[in-house]
Design a protein around this motif. Structure first.
Motif, PDB file in Angstrom:
ATOM      1  N   GLU A 316     -32.323 122.528  -7.059  1.00 35.50           N
ATOM      2  CA  GLU A 316     -33.390 122.926  -6.150  1.00 35.50           C
ATOM      3  C   GLU A 316     -33.755 121.838  -5.145  1.00 35.50           C
ATOM      4  O   GLU A 316     -34.291 122.155  -4.081  1.00 35.50           O
ATOM      5  CB  GLU A 316     -34.628 123.322  -6.965  1.00 35.50           C
ATOM      6  CG  GLU A 316     -34.451 124.610  -7.758  1.00 35.50           C
ATOM      7  CD  GLU A 316     -35.621 124.890  -8.680  1.00 35.50           C
ATOM      8  OE1 GLU A 316     -36.586 124.083  -8.641  1.00 35.50           O
ATOM      9  OE2 GLU A 316     -35.576 125.873  -9.435  1.00 35.50           O
ATOM     10  N   ARG A 317     -33.464 120.567  -5.460  1.00 36.26           N
ATOM     11  CA  ARG A 317     -33.898 119.507  -4.533  1.00 36.26           C
ATOM     12  C   ARG A 317     -32.779 118.558  -4.135  1.00 36.26           C
ATOM     13  O   ARG A 317     -32.335 118.575  -2.991  1.00 36.26           O
ATOM     14  CB  ARG A 317     -35.107 118.780  -5.122  1.00 36.26           C
ATOM     15  CG  ARG A 317     -36.340 119.684  -5.044  1.00 36.26           C
ATOM     16  CD  ARG A 317     -37.466 119.227  -5.899  1.00 36.26           C
ATOM     17  NE  ARG A 317     -38.101 117.992  -5.479  1.00 36.26           N
ATOM     18  CZ  ARG A 317     -39.160 117.475  -6.114  1.00 36.26           C
ATOM     19  NH1 ARG A 317     -39.658 118.099  -7.162  1.00 36.26           N
ATOM     20  NH2 ARG A 317     -39.691 116.354  -5.710  1.00 36.26           N
ATOM     21  N   PRO A 318     -32.285 117.698  -5.010  1.00 32.41           N
ATOM     22  CA  PRO A 318     -31.253 116.754  -4.555  1.00 32.41           C
ATOM     23  C   PRO A 318     -29.995 117.436  -4.025  1.00 32.41           C
ATOM     24  O   PRO A 318     -29.408 116.975  -3.033  1.00 32.41           O
ATOM     25  CB  PRO A 318     -30.956 115.935  -5.810  1.00 32.41           C
ATOM     26  CG  PRO A 318     -32.173 116.047  -6.645  1.00 32.41           C
ATOM     27  CD  PRO A 318     -32.684 117.428  -6.408  1.00 32.41           C
ATOM     28  N   ALA A 319     -29.579 118.530  -4.656  1.00 31.07           N
ATOM     29  CA  ALA A 319     -28.316 119.157  -4.270  1.00 31.07           C
ATOM     30  C   ALA A 319     -28.351 119.687  -2.847  1.00 31.07           C
ATOM     31  O   ALA A 319     -27.320 119.752  -2.175  1.00 31.07           O
ATOM     32  CB  ALA A 319     -27.959 120.282  -5.242  1.00 31.07           C
ATOM     33  N   VAL A 320     -29.526 120.085  -2.374  1.00 26.78           N
ATOM     34  CA  VAL A 320     -29.640 120.626  -1.024  1.00 26.78           C
ATOM     35  C   VAL A 320     -30.107 119.573  -0.020  1.00 26.78           C
ATOM     36  O   VAL A 320     -30.318 119.884   1.151  1.00 26.78           O
ATOM     37  CB  VAL A 320     -30.609 121.830  -1.004  1.00 26.78           C
ATOM     38  CG1 VAL A 320     -30.049 122.962  -1.849  1.00 26.78           C
ATOM     39  CG2 VAL A 320     -32.004 121.431  -1.492  1.00 26.78           C
ATOM     40  N   SER A 321     -30.265 118.350  -0.486  1.00 22.44           N
ATOM     41  CA  SER A 321     -30.671 117.265   0.411  1.00 22.44           C
ATOM     42  C   SER A 321     -29.465 116.715   1.145  1.00 22.44           C
ATOM     43  O   SER A 321     -28.327 116.760   0.665  1.00 22.44           O
ATOM     44  CB  SER A 321     -31.338 116.149  -0.393  1.00 22.44           C
ATOM     45  OG  SER A 321     -31.464 114.973   0.386  1.00 22.44           O
ATOM     46  N   GLN A 322     -29.721 116.153   2.322  1.00 22.66           N
ATOM     47  CA  GLN A 322     -28.645 115.553   3.103  1.00 22.66           C
ATOM     48  C   GLN A 322     -28.301 114.141   2.640  1.00 22.66           C
ATOM     49  O   GLN A 322     -27.404 113.514   3.205  1.00 22.66           O
ATOM     50  CB  GLN A 322     -29.021 115.539   4.585  1.00 22.66           C
ATOM     51  CG  GLN A 322     -29.185 116.929   5.170  1.00 22.66           C
ATOM     52  CD  GLN A 322     -29.294 116.900   6.676  1.00 22.66           C
ATOM     53  OE1 GLN A 322     -28.318 116.652   7.390  1.00 22.66           O
ATOM     54  NE2 GLN A 322     -30.491 117.132   7.178  1.00 22.66           N
ATOM     55  N   LEU A 333     -23.635 117.965 -10.264  1.00 21.26           N
ATOM     56  CA  LEU A 333     -24.110 119.178 -10.921  1.00 21.26           C
ATOM     57  C   LEU A 333     -23.196 119.594 -12.066  1.00 21.26           C
ATOM     58  O   LEU A 333     -23.673 120.005 -13.140  1.00 21.26           O
ATOM     59  CB  LEU A 333     -24.208 120.313  -9.895  1.00 21.26           C
ATOM     60  CG  LEU A 333     -24.746 121.650 -10.421  1.00 21.26           C
ATOM     61  CD1 LEU A 333     -26.149 121.470 -11.017  1.00 21.26           C
ATOM     62  CD2 LEU A 333     -24.758 122.705  -9.323  1.00 21.26           C
ATOM     63  N   MET A 334     -21.901 119.454 -11.890  1.00 21.53           N
ATOM     64  CA  MET A 334     -20.966 119.791 -12.962  1.00 21.53           C
ATOM     65  C   MET A 334     -21.152 118.861 -14.152  1.00 21.53           C
ATOM     66  O   MET A 334     -21.077 119.296 -15.308  1.00 21.53           O
ATOM     67  CB  MET A 334     -19.530 119.718 -12.449  1.00 21.53           C
ATOM     68  CG  MET A 334     -19.186 120.765 -11.405  1.00 21.53           C
ATOM     69  SD  MET A 334     -19.405 122.461 -12.028  1.00 21.53           S
ATOM     70  CE  MET A 334     -18.123 122.528 -13.269  1.00 21.53           C
ATOM     71  N   ASN A 335     -21.412 117.579 -13.920  1.00 29.02           N
ATOM     72  CA  ASN A 335     -21.633 116.641 -15.024  1.00 29.02           C
ATOM     73  C   ASN A 335     -22.959 116.902 -15.725  1.00 29.02           C
ATOM     74  O   ASN A 335     -23.078 116.668 -16.933  1.00 29.02           O
ATOM     75  CB  ASN A 335     -21.598 115.205 -14.498  1.00 29.02           C
ATOM     76  CG  ASN A 335     -20.183 114.644 -14.407  1.00 29.02           C
ATOM     77  OD1 ASN A 335     -19.680 114.059 -15.365  1.00 29.02           O
ATOM     78  ND2 ASN A 335     -19.540 114.846 -13.267  1.00 29.02           N
ATOM     79  N   ILE A 336     -23.972 117.368 -14.982  1.00 31.58           N
ATOM     80  CA  ILE A 336     -25.242 117.720 -15.618  1.00 31.58           C
ATOM     81  C   ILE A 336     -25.070 118.953 -16.494  1.00 31.58           C
ATOM     82  O   ILE A 336     -25.555 119.004 -17.639  1.00 31.58           O
ATOM     83  CB  ILE A 336     -26.326 117.962 -14.551  1.00 31.58           C
ATOM     84  CG1 ILE A 336     -26.651 116.674 -13.797  1.00 31.58           C
ATOM     85  CG2 ILE A 336     -27.597 118.518 -15.185  1.00 31.58           C
ATOM     86  CD1 ILE A 336     -27.624 116.865 -12.641  1.00 31.58           C
ATOM     87  N   SER A 337     -24.360 119.937 -15.980  1.00 26.62           N
ATOM     88  CA  SER A 337     -24.212 121.216 -16.693  1.00 26.62           C
ATOM     89  C   SER A 337     -23.279 121.100 -17.880  1.00 26.62           C
ATOM     90  O   SER A 337     -23.502 121.727 -18.930  1.00 26.62           O
ATOM     91  CB  SER A 337     -23.694 122.293 -15.732  1.00 26.62           C
ATOM     92  OG  SER A 337     -24.540 122.429 -14.620  1.00 26.62           O
ATOM     93  N   SER A 338     -22.205 120.321 -17.764  1.00 28.63           N
ATOM     94  CA  SER A 338     -21.204 120.201 -18.834  1.00 28.63           C
ATOM     95  C   SER A 338     -20.916 118.732 -19.095  1.00 28.63           C
ATOM     96  O   SER A 338     -20.006 118.144 -18.485  1.00 28.63           O
ATOM     97  CB  SER A 338     -19.920 120.937 -18.442  1.00 28.63           C
ATOM     98  OG  SER A 338     -20.177 122.297 -18.155  1.00 28.63           O
ATOM     99  N   PRO A 339     -21.694 118.092 -19.969  1.00 26.68           N
ATOM    100  CA  PRO A 339     -21.511 116.667 -20.222  1.00 26.68           C
ATOM    101  C   PRO A 339     -20.113 116.301 -20.701  1.00 26.68           C
ATOM    102  O   PRO A 339     -19.656 115.170 -20.480  1.00 26.68           O
ATOM    103  CB  PRO A 339     -22.558 116.357 -21.302  1.00 26.68           C
ATOM    104  CG  PRO A 339     -23.570 117.439 -21.169  1.00 26.68           C
ATOM    105  CD  PRO A 339     -22.811 118.663 -20.740  1.00 26.68           C
ATOM    106  N   THR A 340     -19.416 117.230 -21.347  1.00 25.68           N
ATOM    107  CA  THR A 340     -18.083 116.921 -21.869  1.00 25.68           C
ATOM    108  C   THR A 340     -16.983 117.207 -20.858  1.00 25.68           C
ATOM    109  O   THR A 340     -15.808 116.978 -21.146  1.00 25.68           O
ATOM    110  CB  THR A 340     -17.817 117.734 -23.150  1.00 25.68           C
ATOM    111  OG1 THR A 340     -17.900 119.135 -22.860  1.00 25.68           O
ATOM    112  CG2 THR A 340     -18.841 117.368 -24.227  1.00 25.68           C
TER     113      THR A 340
END
Length: 548
Positions: A316-322, A333-340
């Motif tokens: 919602e915030r960092p991913a859409v920031s420039q 985001l992939m590392n947050i969602s799937s740590p392994t």
């Protein structure tokens, strides 16, 4: 308080300064010079005072013979000394009236520049820098002395301390300005008093500025105190508008802390984004351009611990920031969602999943004295293992050595070097002046002279790691050992630079040395990196270090 500059000033500006800063706005009026006349006159009060041969009104030893509403237009009365019971009172009188002044300073920059009168003896007996300025080999003979890197208010506060021992500290900014001037002219007691005041006055509003001040002037305990306030009151510090004005290195220092009083990394990310937008405005860049925002951060965004956020928080915030490119945002985001998931983070981004949140620490008691002195004009108070000092003496090459270097103003010398083992740098050795042979000195003066110099250790980026001022009476034709204020741990195969500024006019022997030297198993390589970083390196005879 504005950012402090460290670029060297022009020689004809003020050759006795070793660091420079931008002046603050003055508020007091310029000191004026009042002269006294020696003639006698009648003690009767008349509307027209007697006139001496030089056309000036005269005074008697009982006081001026003018009406009370006109006394300011005439010289001060004689025998004023009998009403001053202490040396401080007499000094204060001379400072306020300018009586018998024999030097003039032009302080500050237009349109706030002011002329300030002084007395050479008063100044020289308080400061070795003023002593060298007026009575040393680089003494100014005629004309005013220009000081552009000090504001008039700070210089007047310095003179008030020199003449009357009074220290009037009223604000954080004024204490920082006076501390800078006191360091510049080597008055350590005044430095300590200013540092104590700054220590007690640190709050979220000025904690970052205090950190920058302490870092610039090598005050480790003040740096520690500033970081403690930042760590304990992080939310308040980040909310201050002044946070957007700090240096990028200060932002990085905040993000390097393992414990901060925040709810999540989003608070750090939002503050970093505000800072980047403000920095773009300062540099005339477009804040709507993601490349511009990322360029002013120099990779600092990678210090944010994004992996402590939830997928929704990040999306919602960092991913859409420039501040982040699309590839960087996707990888995070992939590392947050799937740590392994075997997907590497972008280069320079931290993989820490440890939260920095901490509870506030209790404030010290009001009567507690936290300041313990720091490392002011002396060796570090830190405890070290008593390992022996080693001297890496540079070997002269078997070639004809150059003639001595003669100078009448200031002389700087720097040499770059690397080592093949981690060591701790303690200082350096430099030669003293060649003995005069022109026959114009007395027997006592031939054997020694007063040396005055400044030395520092820089890293490969030009950031100062430590420094020292040195003043002492030394013998001609020998070597002096300069001990830095702090012992600095340096890493192998990294470029460092030792610099010395000699402030005593005379002739110094210069050598041509080998590019390598082996000392107790440590290989030193000199004149490495940028050849422009080594200047008159033959004036630096040896490096003092110890093993770690």
């Amino acid at each position: 308080m504005k950012r402090i500059r460290t670029e060297p000033e022009e020689r004809n500006v003020d050759s006795w300064s070793w660091v420079a800063g931008e002046p603050l706005q003055p508020s007091l009026q310029t000191f004026t010079v009042m002269a006294s006349d020696d003639a006698h006159h009648s003690t009767s009060h008349t509307s027209n005072p007697p006139i001496s041969n030089n056309g000036q009104p005269t005074t008697s030893r009982a006081g001026p013979s003018t009406p009370s509403n006109c006394h300011d237009t005439y010289p001060p009365p004689y025998d004023w000394q009998v009403t001053k019971t202490t040396l401080c009172e007499r000094g204060q009188h001379l400072l306020e009236t300018g009586q018998w002044s024999d030097c003039k300073f032009i302080v500050g920059t237009e349109p706030h520049q002011q002329a300030i009168e002084g007395h050479k003896v008063f100044l020289a007996m308080s400061s070795p820098v003023f002593e060298a300025m007026f009575f040393g080999g680089m003494a100014e003979k005629d004309g005013p002395i220009h000081i552009f890197d000090v504001q008039p208010e700070g210089f007047k506060a310095l003179l008030e301390y020199i003449y009357s021992d009074k220290i009037s500290l009223r604000s954080f900014d004024q204490a920082c300005e006076l501390c800078y001037v006191a360091k510049k002219y080597m008055l350590p007691h005044l430095v300590r008093e200013c540092t104590k005041y700054i220590w007690k006055d640190i709050c979220p509003n000025n904690a970052c500025r205090a950190f920058e001040f302490a870092k610039l002037f090598e005050e480790p305990e003040l740096m520690e105190k500033s970081l403690e306030v930042i760590s304990n009151q992080t939310k308040e510090v980040l909310a201050e508008p002044s946070f957007e004005e700090v240096e990028i290195t200060t932002v990085q220092a905040v993000l390097d802390q393992d414990e901060l009083n925040i709810d999540s990394e989003l608070e750090l990310f939002d503050a970093l984004q505000r800072w980047a937008v403000r920095e773009c405005a300062r540099k005339g860049l477009s804040a709507s351009d993601g490349k511009s925002l990322r360029s002013v951060l120099h990779g600092t965004v990678g210090k944010i611990r994004f992996l402590t956020l939830s997928p929704s928080q990040f999306a919602e915030r960092p991913a859409v920031s420039q501040l982040l490119s699309q590839d960087e945002a996707f990888a995070i985001l992939m590392n947050i969602s799937s740590p392994t998931l075997a997907l590497s983070l972008p280069d320079g981004f931290t993989s820490s999943r440890i939260s920095r949140k901490k509870l506030p620490m209790p404030e010290p008691e009001p009567d507690q004295e936290p300041f313990r002195g720091g490392t002011l004009f002396g060796a570090s108070t830190s405890s070290h293992v008593a390992l022996p000092k080693m001297y890496c003496i540079r070997s002269p090459l078997p070639v004809q050595q150059p003639p001595p270097i003669h100078h009448s103003t200031i002389l700087d010398s720097t040499v770059t070097f690397t080592v093949d083992r981690d060591i701790c740098i303690l200082g350096a050795q430099v030669p003293t002046q060649c003995e005069p042979v022109d026959g114009c000195y007395t027997r006592a003066e031939k054997s020694s002279y007063n040396e005055l110099l400044y030395a520092h250790l820089l890293d490969s980026n030009g950031s100062r790691l430590t420094y020292t001022h040195y003043t002492s009476r030394v013998a001609y034709g020998t070597f002096v050992e300069i001990s830095f204020n702090r012992h600095i741990f340096i890493q192998r195969n990294k470029v460092y630079r030792v610099g010395v500024v000699l402030n005593k006019g005379g002739s110094y022997p210069a050598g041509v040395y080998a590019e390598t030297a082996l000392c107790d198993g440590v290989l030193f390589k000199f004149n490495v990196g940028n050849p422009m970083d080594s200047i008159r390196d033959g004036l630096i005879h040896s490096i003092v270090f110890r093993h770690v």
